[in-house]
Enzyme design. Sequence first.
Site, PDB file in Angstrom:
ATOM      1  N   ARG A 230     -30.691  34.309  53.296  1.00  0.00           N
ATOM      2  CA  ARG A 230     -30.322  33.793  51.962  1.00  0.00           C
ATOM      3  C   ARG A 230     -30.989  34.687  50.921  1.00  0.00           C
ATOM      4  O   ARG A 230     -32.219  34.730  50.863  1.00  0.00           O
ATOM      5  CB  ARG A 230     -30.789  32.342  51.835  1.00  0.00           C
TER       6      ARG A 230
ATOM      7  N   LYS B  31     -39.483  35.841  47.057  1.00  0.00           N
ATOM      8  CA  LYS B  31     -40.487  34.773  47.057  1.00  0.00           C
ATOM      9  C   LYS B  31     -41.894  35.323  46.908  1.00  0.00           C
ATOM     10  O   LYS B  31     -42.157  36.504  47.116  1.00  0.00           O
ATOM     11  CB  LYS B  31     -40.329  33.891  48.305  1.00  0.00           C
TER      12      LYS B  31
HETATM   13  C1  8Y4 Z   1     -38.282  33.913  43.079  1.00  0.00           C
HETATM   14  C2  8Y4 Z   1     -36.990  33.592  43.358  1.00  0.00           C
HETATM   15  C3  8Y4 Z   1     -39.276  33.110  43.544  1.00  0.00           C
HETATM   16  C4  8Y4 Z   1     -36.684  32.461  44.105  1.00  0.00           C
HETATM   17  C5  8Y4 Z   1     -38.982  31.981  44.276  1.00  0.00           C
HETATM   18  C6  8Y4 Z   1     -37.671  31.651  44.567  1.00  0.00           C
HETATM   19  C7  8Y4 Z   1     -34.469  28.316  50.347  1.00  0.00           C
HETATM   20  C8  8Y4 Z   1     -33.386  27.466  50.081  1.00  0.00           C
HETATM   21  C9  8Y4 Z   1     -34.468  27.874  48.241  1.00  0.00           C
HETATM   22  C10 8Y4 Z   1     -34.687  28.738  51.695  1.00  0.00           C
HETATM   23  C11 8Y4 Z   1     -32.735  27.445  52.279  1.00  0.00           C
HETATM   24  C12 8Y4 Z   1     -36.326  30.106  45.957  1.00  0.00           C
HETATM   25  C13 8Y4 Z   1     -32.469  26.330  48.047  1.00  0.00           C
HETATM   26  C14 8Y4 Z   1     -36.436  28.706  46.436  1.00  0.00           C
HETATM   27  N1  8Y4 Z   1     -35.124  28.565  49.178  1.00  0.00           N
HETATM   28  N2  8Y4 Z   1     -32.520  27.030  51.033  1.00  0.00           N
HETATM   29  N3  8Y4 Z   1     -33.399  27.183  48.754  1.00  0.00           N
HETATM   30  N4  8Y4 Z   1     -33.787  28.274  52.619  1.00  0.00           N
HETATM   31  N5  8Y4 Z   1     -31.910  27.056  53.266  1.00  0.00           N
HETATM   32  N6  8Y4 Z   1     -37.445  30.488  45.275  1.00  0.00           N
HETATM   33  O1  8Y4 Z   1     -35.623  29.453  52.027  1.00  0.00           O
HETATM   34  O2  8Y4 Z   1     -35.375  30.793  46.153  1.00  0.00           O
HETATM   35  S1  8Y4 Z   1     -34.881  27.814  46.547  1.00  0.00           S
END
Ligand code: 8Y4
Length: 264
Positions: free
Chosen positions: A244, A209
């Site tokens: 996660r 993130k």
């Molecule tokens: C690069 C890669 C930059 C991924 C941003 C991202 C969470 C989640 C997501 C979390 C739970 C993400 C579905 C966002 N984040 N579910 N989901 N907790 N429970 N962004 O933190 O990965 S999606």
Amino acid sequence: MAPRIMGILNVTPDSFSDGGRLVSVDAAIEAGVALHRAGAAIVDVGGESTRPGAAPVCESEELRRVLPVVEGLVAAGVPVSIDTMKPGVMAAATAAGATMINDVTALGFAPESAAIAAASGAEVVLMHMQGRPQTMQQAPAYADVVAEVAAYLSGRIAMAEAAGIPRARIIADPGIGFGKALAHNLALLRNLPRLGELGVPLMVGASRKSLIPAIAGPAEPRERLGGSLALALHAAAAGAAWVRVHDVAETAQALAVWAAVQPG
Ligand code: 8Y4
């Protein structure tokens, strides 16, 4: 104890394209099986991007993307979590054998969600988000982010229990990056033990993130492994039950080594 690993499997056209608009089901199933073999206790299958600014998808399109992959993973013996805010997707995926519902809206997107989650018998991840994915990063603001996230999660846990979801099936998640500036993310990560006082297991999703480049300098998502591992180990030390992550093998190795050097 080391947290368990939830491996991320995005089944969106940008992730498992067959060259056109379609998601290649076989490639996605293979990737999910590989995550499980690499150490994921469960694989989180998502068909709608929740990145800031991403466009929503309709239920039929989301189902078309995720259901064959859920079915294939269940058939292969892989524990499956369904990453969705839509009650119809929750119902279909759990009927197909998914044992966890991961809802970034904490069952708040549709009025039927809580009853469907209760009837499914699945575990449920209740995550905090301020605003909605389209606009959540425009101006995140809190008076006391830790108190507000804790109060929100406490309310959603009470709602879920009232709807018939036993406490033993509930996991709470502060929602790193969901309507939060860097200072908010850091305050939540520093105060995970306070969220532990909610009395349910915690999940932390910080993998790749944008807080990582915000702290350590520019890095594309695939170049954020070091920061992602640091945050997974931090979550482990704070007692998180789940992390996660994208990089399952590397996280499993880091957590195994971390667990081995813990006292007692
Ligand atoms: C690069 C890669 C930059 C991924 C941003 C991202 C969470 C989640 C997501 C979390 C739970 C993400 C579905 C966002 N984040 N579910 N989901 N907790 N429970 N962004 O933190 O990965 S999606």
